[in-house]
Scaffold this motif. Structure first.
Motif, short mmCIF file in Angstrom:
data_model
loop_
_atom_site.label_atom_id
_atom_site.label_comp_id
_atom_site.label_asym_id
_atom_site.label_seq_id
_atom_site.Cartn_x
_atom_site.Cartn_y
_atom_site.Cartn_z
N ARG A 138 108.61 32.10 167.65
CA ARG A 138 107.58 32.74 168.49
C ARG A 138 107.10 34.08 167.94
N ASP A 139 107.97 34.83 167.28
CA ASP A 139 107.57 36.13 166.73
C ASP A 139 106.45 35.99 165.70
N HIS A 140 106.26 34.80 165.16
CA HIS A 140 105.26 34.56 164.12
C HIS A 140 103.97 33.90 164.63
N TRP A 141 103.92 33.52 165.89
CA TRP A 141 102.78 32.77 166.39
C TRP A 141 101.47 33.55 166.32
N ASP A 142 101.49 34.82 166.72
CA ASP A 142 100.25 35.60 166.71
C ASP A 142 99.73 35.75 165.29
N GLY A 143 100.60 36.11 164.36
CA GLY A 143 100.19 36.30 162.97
C GLY A 143 99.68 35.02 162.35
N ALA A 144 100.40 33.92 162.57
CA ALA A 144 99.98 32.64 162.01
C ALA A 144 98.66 32.19 162.61
N GLY A 145 98.50 32.36 163.91
CA GLY A 145 97.26 31.96 164.57
C GLY A 145 96.07 32.79 164.12
N ARG A 146 96.29 34.08 163.92
CA ARG A 146 95.22 34.98 163.50
C ARG A 146 94.69 34.63 162.11
N LEU A 147 95.59 34.23 161.22
CA LEU A 147 95.20 33.93 159.84
C LEU A 147 94.84 32.47 159.62
N ALA A 148 95.03 31.64 160.63
CA ALA A 148 94.73 30.21 160.51
C ALA A 148 93.23 29.99 160.72
N VAL A 149 92.51 29.95 159.62
CA VAL A 149 91.05 29.80 159.66
C VAL A 149 90.67 28.59 158.81
N GLY A 150 89.76 27.80 159.30
CA GLY A 150 89.33 26.62 158.54
C GLY A 150 90.43 25.58 158.46
N ASP A 151 90.56 24.95 157.30
CA ASP A 151 91.51 23.86 157.13
C ASP A 151 92.85 24.28 156.52
N VAL A 152 93.20 25.54 156.58
CA VAL A 152 94.42 25.97 155.92
C VAL A 152 95.61 26.15 156.86
N GLY A 153 95.42 26.07 158.14
CA GLY A 153 96.55 26.19 159.07
C GLY A 153 97.30 27.50 158.87
N ALA A 154 98.63 27.42 158.86
CA ALA A 154 99.48 28.61 158.79
C ALA A 154 99.70 29.11 157.36
N ARG A 155 99.20 28.41 156.36
CA ARG A 155 99.48 28.76 154.96
C ARG A 155 99.21 30.23 154.62
N PRO A 156 98.05 30.81 155.02
CA PRO A 156 97.82 32.23 154.67
C PRO A 156 98.89 33.15 155.24
N TYR A 157 99.39 32.83 156.40
CA TYR A 157 100.45 33.65 156.99
C TYR A 157 101.76 33.46 156.24
N LEU A 158 102.08 32.22 155.92
CA LEU A 158 103.35 31.93 155.25
C LEU A 158 103.47 32.63 153.91
N VAL A 159 102.37 32.77 153.18
CA VAL A 159 102.45 33.41 151.86
C VAL A 159 102.65 34.91 151.96
N THR A 160 102.49 35.49 153.15
CA THR A 160 102.70 36.93 153.31
C THR A 160 104.07 37.27 153.87
N GLN A 161 104.87 36.25 154.16
CA GLN A 161 106.15 36.45 154.83
C GLN A 161 107.31 35.94 153.98
N LEU A 162 108.50 36.39 154.34
CA LEU A 162 109.72 35.85 153.74
C LEU A 162 110.03 34.56 154.49
N VAL A 163 109.85 33.43 153.83
CA VAL A 163 109.99 32.12 154.45
C VAL A 163 111.24 31.45 153.90
N GLU A 164 112.05 30.92 154.80
CA GLU A 164 113.23 30.17 154.39
C GLU A 164 112.79 28.77 153.97
N GLU A 165 113.11 28.40 152.75
CA GLU A 165 112.77 27.07 152.25
C GLU A 165 113.93 26.12 152.50
N VAL A 166 113.61 24.94 153.00
CA VAL A 166 114.62 23.94 153.34
C VAL A 166 114.34 22.66 152.56
#
Length: 193
Positions: A138-166
């Motif tokens: 939930r802490d990431h919803w606002d940021g992900a939603g704000r940067l989700a423009v067009g057909d890229v979804g959350a990708r722009p947000y994910l590249v700016t954050q420390l993301v755990e890869e599984v």
């Protein structure tokens, strides 16, 4: 508390020739039902399904809260925002899945969702490359939603954050379906295309 599931299935499917939410697997199961079942069996509750193009033709989805993205033509970003806004206030994390990834398994969903909290941010990987499902605390919803423009979804947000890869190569196939031929088991697929 288990994470929620968010299934994005609103697109027109231009390359596919029809909305992918209406497409069927070779066994006749609609892609949208397969993805919903994957999230459910992966432990997600509740599950929100975002429809758009062809929404009135999608078979009933009794195990889901269905919302329609009236702005579906603007791209995946608006569907992500629509789905996040529909989630109950008590939900702390959500597993996001695209309708056109039928090779994702409940095992991959469970692996990405394990121990999720409000600050968790994870992405499944295949061959070292990020794919789906994606887990957004939930802490990431606002940021992900704000940067989700067009057909890229959350990708722009994910590249700016420390993301755990599984890594999920051993339990799922993260390839997305771009054409009806991709669903034909007799047609070889180039997974790098």
């Amino acid at each position: 508390m288990s994470p929620a599931g968010l299934l994005l299935a609103a697109g027109q499917g231009r390359r596919y020739g029809m909305p992918k939410a209406l497409a069927r697997l070779p066994d006749g199961e609609p892609l949208v039902r397969r993805a919903l079942r994957t999230l459910r069996e992966g432990g997600c509750d509740p599950v929100v399904v975002v429809l758009g193009a062809g929404a009135d033709e999608v078979p009933p989805l009794p195990d889901a809260q269905v919302v329609v993205n009236e702005d579906w033509a603007t791209g995946l970003g608006s569907s992500l925002r629509t789905g996040l806004a529909a989630l109950p206030e008590e939900v702390q994390a959500v597993v996001v899945l695209l309708v056109d990834t039928p090779g994702i398994t409940p095992q991959a969903v469970r692996r990405v969702a394990a121990g999720a909290r409000a600050q968790t941010l994870r992405v499944a990987t295949y061959g070292g490359e990020g794919g789906h499902p994606v887990l957004l605390g939930r802490d990431h919803w606002d940021g992900a939603g704000r940067l989700a423009v067009g057909d890229v979804g959350a990708r722009p947000y994910l590249v700016t954050q420390l993301v755990e890869e599984v890594p999920c190569d051993d339990v799922a196939d993260g390839t997305d379906i771009d054409s009806p031929a991709d669903l034909d088991p007799a047609v070889p697929r180039d997974r790098d295309a």
